[in-house]
Every structure is written in structure tokens, then in C-alpha cells.
Design a protein around this motif. Structure first.
Motif, PDB file in Angstrom:
ATOM      1  N   MET A 221       2.154   3.341   8.625  1.00 49.39           N
ATOM      2  CA  MET A 221       3.466   3.076   8.011  1.00 49.39           C
ATOM      3  C   MET A 221       4.484   4.149   8.404  1.00 49.39           C
ATOM      4  O   MET A 221       4.190   5.347   8.358  1.00 49.39           O
ATOM      5  N   THR A 222       5.635   3.713   8.786  1.00 45.58           N
ATOM      6  CA  THR A 222       6.683   4.676   9.100  1.00 45.58           C
ATOM      7  C   THR A 222       7.313   5.166   7.805  1.00 45.58           C
ATOM      8  O   THR A 222       7.046   4.614   6.728  1.00 45.58           O
ATOM      9  N   PHE A 223       8.176   6.157   7.926  1.00 45.41           N
ATOM     10  CA  PHE A 223       8.849   6.685   6.736  1.00 45.41           C
ATOM     11  C   PHE A 223       9.694   5.598   6.062  1.00 45.41           C
ATOM     12  O   PHE A 223       9.699   5.461   4.845  1.00 45.41           O
ATOM     13  N   ALA A 224      10.384   4.806   6.914  1.00 43.99           N
ATOM     14  CA  ALA A 224      11.230   3.739   6.359  1.00 43.99           C
ATOM     15  C   ALA A 224      10.390   2.731   5.593  1.00 43.99           C
ATOM     16  O   ALA A 224      10.797   2.253   4.520  1.00 43.99           O
ATOM     17  N   ASP A 225       9.199   2.408   6.131  1.00 44.71           N
ATOM     18  CA  ASP A 225       8.321   1.464   5.437  1.00 44.71           C
ATOM     19  C   ASP A 225       7.891   2.033   4.086  1.00 44.71           C
ATOM     20  O   ASP A 225       7.860   1.326   3.077  1.00 44.71           O
ATOM     21  N   LEU A 226       7.531   3.306   4.098  1.00 43.73           N
ATOM     22  CA  LEU A 226       7.111   3.957   2.849  1.00 43.73           C
ATOM     23  C   LEU A 226       8.229   3.899   1.815  1.00 43.73           C
ATOM     24  O   LEU A 226       8.011   3.611   0.641  1.00 43.73           O
TER      25      LEU A 226
ATOM     26  N   LEU B 148      10.669   1.811   1.661  1.00 43.63           N
ATOM     27  CA  LEU B 148      10.866   0.437   1.197  1.00 43.63           C
ATOM     28  C   LEU B 148       9.768   0.059   0.202  1.00 43.63           C
ATOM     29  O   LEU B 148      10.041  -0.520  -0.863  1.00 43.63           O
ATOM     30  N   GLN B 149       8.528   0.417   0.553  1.00 45.03           N
ATOM     31  CA  GLN B 149       7.411   0.085  -0.327  1.00 45.03           C
ATOM     32  C   GLN B 149       7.590   0.730  -1.692  1.00 45.03           C
ATOM     33  O   GLN B 149       7.375   0.112  -2.727  1.00 45.03           O
ATOM     34  N   GLN B 150       8.000   1.998  -1.687  1.00 44.05           N
ATOM     35  CA  GLN B 150       8.151   2.695  -2.969  1.00 44.05           C
ATOM     36  C   GLN B 150       9.365   2.180  -3.738  1.00 44.05           C
ATOM     37  O   GLN B 150       9.395   2.256  -4.965  1.00 44.05           O
ATOM     38  N   THR B 151      10.350   1.673  -2.998  1.00 41.97           N
ATOM     39  CA  THR B 151      11.483   1.061  -3.697  1.00 41.97           C
ATOM     40  C   THR B 151      11.011  -0.192  -4.438  1.00 41.97           C
ATOM     41  O   THR B 151      11.363  -0.421  -5.595  1.00 41.97           O
ATOM     42  N   ILE B 152      10.166  -0.981  -3.744  1.00 46.16           N
ATOM     43  CA  ILE B 152       9.616  -2.185  -4.377  1.00 46.16           C
ATOM     44  C   ILE B 152       8.813  -1.801  -5.619  1.00 46.16           C
ATOM     45  O   ILE B 152       9.007  -2.362  -6.705  1.00 46.16           O
ATOM     46  N   ASN B 153       7.932  -0.818  -5.463  1.00 45.15           N
ATOM     47  CA  ASN B 153       7.126  -0.379  -6.613  1.00 45.15           C
ATOM     48  C   ASN B 153       8.015   0.161  -7.729  1.00 45.15           C
ATOM     49  O   ASN B 153       7.803  -0.126  -8.912  1.00 45.15           O
ATOM     50  N   GLY B 154       8.988   0.954  -7.320  1.00 48.99           N
ATOM     51  CA  GLY B 154       9.864   1.593  -8.301  1.00 48.99           C
ATOM     52  C   GLY B 154      10.685   0.581  -9.087  1.00 48.99           C
ATOM     53  O   GLY B 154      10.904   0.743 -10.289  1.00 48.99           O
TER      54      GLY B 154
ATOM     55  N   PRO C  77      -3.050 -13.853 -13.033  1.00 47.19           N
ATOM     56  CA  PRO C  77      -3.019 -15.299 -12.852  1.00 47.19           C
ATOM     57  C   PRO C  77      -2.170 -15.761 -11.677  1.00 47.19           C
ATOM     58  O   PRO C  77      -2.185 -16.924 -11.329  1.00 47.19           O
ATOM     59  N   VAL C  78      -1.408 -14.842 -11.093  1.00 47.77           N
ATOM     60  CA  VAL C  78      -0.460 -15.260 -10.053  1.00 47.77           C
ATOM     61  C   VAL C  78      -1.184 -15.259  -8.708  1.00 47.77           C
ATOM     62  O   VAL C  78      -1.852 -14.287  -8.364  1.00 47.77           O
ATOM     63  N   PRO C  79      -1.070 -16.353  -7.925  1.00 45.60           N
ATOM     64  CA  PRO C  79      -1.739 -16.397  -6.616  1.00 45.60           C
ATOM     65  C   PRO C  79      -1.393 -15.171  -5.778  1.00 45.60           C
ATOM     66  O   PRO C  79      -0.251 -14.702  -5.789  1.00 45.60           O
ATOM     67  N   ALA C  80      -2.383 -14.677  -5.068  1.00 46.02           N
ATOM     68  CA  ALA C  80      -2.191 -13.446  -4.292  1.00 46.02           C
ATOM     69  C   ALA C  80      -1.433 -13.736  -3.006  1.00 46.02           C
ATOM     70  O   ALA C  80      -1.998 -13.733  -1.912  1.00 46.02           O
ATOM     71  N   ILE C  81      -0.173 -14.033  -3.144  1.00 41.37           N
ATOM     72  CA  ILE C  81       0.656 -14.279  -1.957  1.00 41.37           C
ATOM     73  C   ILE C  81       1.432 -13.002  -1.659  1.00 41.37           C
ATOM     74  O   ILE C  81       2.031 -12.405  -2.548  1.00 41.37           O
ATOM     75  N   HIS C  82       1.356 -12.558  -0.413  1.00 37.09           N
ATOM     76  CA  HIS C  82       2.048 -11.313  -0.030  1.00 37.09           C
ATOM     77  C   HIS C  82       3.066 -11.608   1.047  1.00 37.09           C
ATOM     78  O   HIS C  82       2.813 -12.373   1.956  1.00 37.09           O
ATOM     79  N   TYR C  83       4.197 -10.995   0.907  1.00 38.91           N
ATOM     80  CA  TYR C  83       5.210 -11.093   1.954  1.00 38.91           C
ATOM     81  C   TYR C  83       5.296  -9.744   2.626  1.00 38.91           C
ATOM     82  O   TYR C  83       5.326  -8.704   1.976  1.00 38.91           O
ATOM     83  N   HIS C  84       5.327  -9.750   3.957  1.00 41.09           N
ATOM     84  CA  HIS C  84       5.417  -8.486   4.689  1.00 41.09           C
ATOM     85  C   HIS C  84       6.839  -8.269   5.153  1.00 41.09           C
ATOM     86  O   HIS C  84       7.429  -9.121   5.797  1.00 41.09           O
ATOM     87  N   ILE C  85       7.367  -7.156   4.767  1.00 44.57           N
ATOM     88  CA  ILE C  85       8.708  -6.786   5.226  1.00 44.57           C
ATOM     89  C   ILE C  85       8.522  -5.501   6.020  1.00 44.57           C
ATOM     90  O   ILE C  85       8.316  -4.436   5.423  1.00 44.57           O
ATOM     91  N   GLY C  86       8.560  -5.580   7.338  1.00 49.47           N
ATOM     92  CA  GLY C  86       8.182  -4.413   8.134  1.00 49.47           C
ATOM     93  C   GLY C  86       6.765  -4.039   7.770  1.00 49.47           C
ATOM     94  O   GLY C  86       5.872  -4.895   7.715  1.00 49.47           O
ATOM     95  N   GLY C  87       6.544  -2.778   7.436  1.00 52.14           N
ATOM     96  CA  GLY C  87       5.209  -2.352   7.051  1.00 52.14           C
ATOM     97  C   GLY C  87       4.970  -2.474   5.544  1.00 52.14           C
ATOM     98  O   GLY C  87       3.873  -2.213   5.064  1.00 52.14           O
TER      99      GLY C  87
END
Lengths: 242, 309
Positions: free
Chosen positions: B1-6, B8-14, B141-151
Motif C-alpha cells: 500500500m502506498t501512503f495515499a492508499d493508507l 484513504l483507507q484510514q479516512t474510510i475507517n475514521g 449480516p451484511v454480504p461481504a462485498i468489497h470495493y477497491h479504490i486504489g489500494g
């Protein structure tokens, strides 16, 4: 008789504020309540509104005892306050403040009519309707406070120090408007420090001293009463009698 | 994962954590706005809400991690779970107000606040004694559907959490801004005596504040379970203190402020966990609390000062 106090006593803890007070206000009158600081004027207003409950005596509105009723019920029956120092909701808009005045009434054509009536009486209020109330000048706030009270369509308007903190020109305007409101049929009971102004528009007045009514009568007579002239109209520099 | 991916990921989590803190912070702010009371029982209303949501999901046969429902039935079940959870939590809030706080309404000093701490411990111990000390698995209960945005990865579950939180917050915002009772709440918060003299029944307004705040905390508790896949009698204190910080950060008493404060605290937590260490999260969050209280006690969105002229 629209409002009557019968031998009303009130206490704040051990402090005996109103002592066997009697008032009677006829429909259509402007009655002024005069007196110095801490004589029980504001307590009178709070007793009418039900924020302070009498420890003895009766408050009668339109023939029925109301001293045990909650404030909301008194508002519903037609008593509305213009509070001391305006007491607008400072972070609400002018329009929302007017809406709060009509809190117990239904929205509809009557509400719209009353809004228009307030705007006609106070064109400045219309100009400022979307402004946050806390940002208005003192005079503008007084207009909103009066407009807010009128939105309840009161039969009795209780005004606590309407002239306080206003410039002399504004005081004249406010008193003109009070007379106009009265002419359209609303009875007015007004607490006022500015005895001169109050007596110039009132029909009758009561003078309160340390919680007791010491004088009452027609405004004209009270204006000529030497005691009043000394103590409240500032004609002689005698020590305060409160 | 690049810094930008990290990032973005932490923004989603946050944003997910932030949504939860925001819902919880709103309860502090609603009650404080009207009573100037810090309601510590709110911590554990959130925790109880999490268990109520778990129980409702189990009643619908959702336990474990397998997906037994999909499509509209799943939406219906989740909706029902949120509604029941919020109703029960709101009811608990109202009961706390009626039974424990109203009798103290005219008592000066910290009695009411200390009472809320006591109530908090009562709820905490009731749950400890009835469901036990071990943490419980929360169904997913929610189906494990994942969307990938970059990393970075965005789960369907997370989107669902965002949707629920957004609807609730917008709902509350419009209620407070537009409805008659909402306006009465604001008026009471600004000048209770004047509101009363307009005919507002202040006790009703207080009940409403407790109901709404507690209902939102219940929804937050269910979001906690869905997000972390567990719940426990212990979750109230940490989440509650962080949400309280969020309310203070946004300006306690200020509804939009609590929402923004909650999101910010969520983002700070996610970022500090990624770029510093999880152990430092609370140090950072509570340092913010102290700094806000010292330097800007009115918060980021401090109220417009009333003019007393």
C-alpha cells in the motif's frame, strides 16, 4: 374585570416579597405598576405568568382562579409577557422568535395574519426577519419582543420595563406602539421605572413599595400627587423612597 | 500500500468511527444544551443499545458470521433492529430522566451529575451480571462485498453504517431546526424561563432531549457491534469519553458541532492508529480535550454570543 390579585403574598425562601397585594385591571385598560428597585414589580409579573407561585391569596383572570395553573395554560388563556431585558432567543432568527410567541397556536391563515400585523406595526422587524435575534440593536430587540408577545393574540399583555436601556427617541416610539396595541383591544399591565412616560399613557397606576401597594389611582391624579413627583418624577432631589 | 492508499483507507475507517462518535456525542450535547448537565449514564446507554441490537438480530436468526438473508428482507431486518434498539435505548434515557434526574431538578451543585455516574455503573453492572463478562460475537449480516479504490478497501457494511448515520443525523438536524418541538428545544436551551413563558412545557422538552439522545446512542451502540463484530459490557467508557471529547471539541450544546466533532475524533483515532500507534490514541484524544477546555472552551463552533443590550 380581566385580572385581579386578591391579598397575594409571595416568598422567595424566607424573603417575603409581595405582601397582601391587591390589583384589579379592567378590560381595555393600560395600568402601570411603579416603584423602585426590588419592590416586587418583577415578582408581580412572574406571579401573573406562574413562574412564581403565591404563598397566599388568589390571582383571578377573566373570572377564574389561575394561581395554581401551569404557565402554558395561562398563555393558552390569553396572557402573554414582554419580558424584562427583552429575553429574545438570541441564536434564533427574528422570524423564529415570532413563531415561538405563537407556540401554542396552530399554523394557518390566522397565524399569517398576525405575522402581517406585527410587520405592519414594526416595519423594522420585517426587514430583519431572517437575522439572528442576538445581533439586533436594543431597540430592534424590543420591537421583536413586543411582536413575539402579540403573536400569542393575548388579551392581557404584561410588559416588564419596556423602556429599559432604550434611547429617549425609541422610548417614545415604544410607548406610542403600546397605546396603539391597547387601542386595538389588548389590555396592558406594565411595570415601569420611567414613571413619567408610564403615567402619560396609562389610565391607572399602582405604586409598590417594599412589596406593598402604597398608592393607586387614576394616572392623571398620580401625576399631580406630590409624593409621586418627589419620588418618581424626579422633580426634587429627595432620597429614594424605596 | 502506498501512503495515499493508507491515508484513504484510514479516512474510510475514521469516517465509520466518526459516525459512531457523532451519534453518541449528540446525546451529550442535546442534554447539556438544555440542562447544562454532563450525562455520564449516556456511556452505558450506548453499551446497552449495542446489546439490544444484538438481541434483536438474534431474534431474526442472525447470529454467527454466515449470511442467511439478502436483499430486501435483510434491509427490513436491519431497519427493524435499528428501530427497536433506538426505541428501547430512548426509553431507558427517558426512565433515567424521570426516575433519577427530575427529582433533583432544583438541587443545586453536582448532585445530578454524580447521579448520572451512579446510573452508569448500575447499567454497567446489570449487563455484567446478566450477560457475563466475556465479549459477545456480533453477527455480520451484511454480504461481504468489497470495493477497491486504489489500494484501499471499502466494505458494503461500512457504506451501510454511513447511510444509517447520515440519515439519523440529517433527521435530527431537521427536527431541531424545523419542527415545532425542535424549535422549542432550541428556545429552551437558549432561555428556559422565556421559553416557558411562551407556553413551552419544559419538562416535555427535557424528556424529548433524553429520548432523542439515548436513541441515537443506541444506534451508535449497534453500529459499534456491526463495525467491530463484537460487543461487551466494557465498551461504554472508552467510546463514551471519546464522544464526550467530540462534543466538547464541536462546542458542547451545539448540534452540528457534535457531528463535526465526532467525525474529527474518528479520523484522529484512525490516523493515529495507522501513523503512530494504537496505544497513543487516547493520549492524543484526551490531550485535545484538555487543550480545547483550556484554550477554547466554547469549542470549534462556539455559540454566537448573545448581546445583552
Amino acid at each position: 374585570m380581566l385580572l385581579e390579585f386578591k391579598d397575594v403574598d409571595t416568598h422567595y425562601g424566607d424573603l417575603h416579597v409581595l405582601k397582601k397585594v391587591n390589583y384589579s385591571i379592567e378590560k381595555g385598560e393600560i395600568v402601570a405598576l411603579l416603584g423602585g428597585n426590588a419592590c416586587g414589580k418583577s415578582t408581580t409579573m412572574k406571579t401573573i405568568m406562574g413562574v412564581v407561585r403565591p404563598t397566599r391569596g388568589q390571582v383571578i383572570f377573566d373570572g377564574q382562579a389561575i394561581e395554581k395553573l401551569p404557565t402554558a395554560e395561562r398563555v393558552r388563556r390569553g396572557i402573554a409577557p414582554v419580558l424584562e431585558a427583552r429575553r429574545l432567543f438570541p441564536r434564533m432568527t427574528v422570524f423564529e422568535n415570532l413563531e415561538m410567541g405563537a407556540y401554542l397556536r396552530k399554523r394557518g391563515p390566522e397565524f399569517d395574519q398576525d405575522i402581517e400585523r406585527v410587520y405592519a406595526l414594526f416595519p423594522r422587524v420585517k426587514e430583519r426577519r431572517d437575522q439572528i435575534a442576538g445581533t439586533l440593536s436594543g431597540g430592534e430587540q424590543q420591537m421583536v419582543a413586543m411582536g413575539r408577545a402579540l403573536m400569542a393574540r393575548p388579551r392581557l399583555l404584561c410588559m416588564d420595563e419596556p423602556s429599559m436601556g432604550l434611547s429617549p427617541i425609541f422610548v417614545e416610539q415604544v410607548f406610542d406602539i403600546i397605546q396603539a396595541i391597547n387601542r386595538s383591544g389588548t389590555t396592558i399591565f406594565m411595570v415601569e421605572q420611567n414613571a413619567n412616560m408610564a403615567l402619560s399613557i396609562a389610565h391607572r397606576a399602582y405604586v409598590l413599595q417594599t412589596g406593598q401597594v402604597v398608592l393607586s389611582g387614576a394616572a392623571e391624579e398620580l401625576r399631580r400627587n406630590p409624593l409621586i413627583r418627589e419620588a418618581y418624577l424626579g422633580e426634587m432631589q429627595v432620597g429614594a423612597t424605596t | 500500500m502506498t501512503f495515499a492508499d493508507l491515508l484513504l483507507q484510514q479516512t474510510i475507517n475514521g469516517l465509520s468511527l466518526g459516525a459512531m462518535y457523532a451519534l453518541l456525542a449528540l446525546g451529550f450535547t442535546l442534554v447539556y444544551g438544555i440542562l447544562e448537565l454532563i450525562n455520564f449514564s449516556h456511556f452505558n446507554v450506548f453499551m446497552v443499545g449495542s446489546f439490544v441490537g444484538l438481541w434483536v438480530l438474534q431474534q431474526f436468526g442472525l447470529s454467527g458470521q454466515e449470511i442467511v438473508l439478502a436483499g430486501l428482507p435483510l434491509v427490513g431486518v436491519l431497519l427493524a433492529a435499528f428501530v427497536v434498539t433506538m426505541g428501547v435505548s430512548g426509553g431507558i434515557g427517558v426512565a433515567i430522566e424521570r426516575l433519577c434526574l427530575r427529582p433533583l431538578r432544583n438541587v443545586k451543585g453536582p448532585a445530578a451529575m454524580i447521579t448520572t455516574i451512579g446510573v452508569s455503573y448500575i447499567l454497567f453492572n446489570i449487563v455484567l451480571l446478566t450477560v457475563g463478562a466475556d465479549s459477545k460475537n456480533y453477527p455480520n449480516p451484511v454480504p461481504a462485498i468489497h470495493y477497491h479504490i486504489g489500494g484501499a478497501v471499502l466494505d458494503l457494511r461500512v457504506i451501510l453504517i454511513w447511510i444509517v448515520a447520515t440519515i439519523l443525523m440529517l433527521g435530527l438536524y431537521f427536527f431541531v431546526q424545523r419542527s415545532r418541538l425542535g424549535k422549542a428545544m432550541r428556545a429552551t436551551a437558549q432561555d428556559a424561563e422565556a421559553a416557558r413563558m411562551m407556553g413551552v412545557e419544559v419538562d416535555k422538552v427535557i424528556i424529548m432531549a433524553f429520548f432523542l439522545g439515548s436513541a441515537l446512542a443506541g444506534a451508535g451502540g449497534m453500529i459499534f457491534g456491526l463495525y467491530y463484530n463484537f460487543t461487551s459490557f466494557l465498551i461504554g467508557f472508552t467510546a463514551g469519553l471519546r464522544a464526550f471529547t467530540a462534543a466538547v471539541l464541536g462546542g458542547i450544546g451545539n448540534v452540528p458541532g457534535a457531528m463535526v466533532g465526532g467525525i474529527l475524533i474518528g479520523l484522529i483515532e484512525a490516523m493515529s492508529a495507522q501513523f503512530l500507534a494504537t496505544a497513543w490514541t487516547d493520549v492524543i484524544i484526551f490531550s485535545i480535550l484538555v487543550l480545547v477546555l483550556v484554550f477554547k472552551p466554547s469549542g470549534l463552533f462556539g455559540r454566537i454570543a448573545p448581546t445583552k443590550s
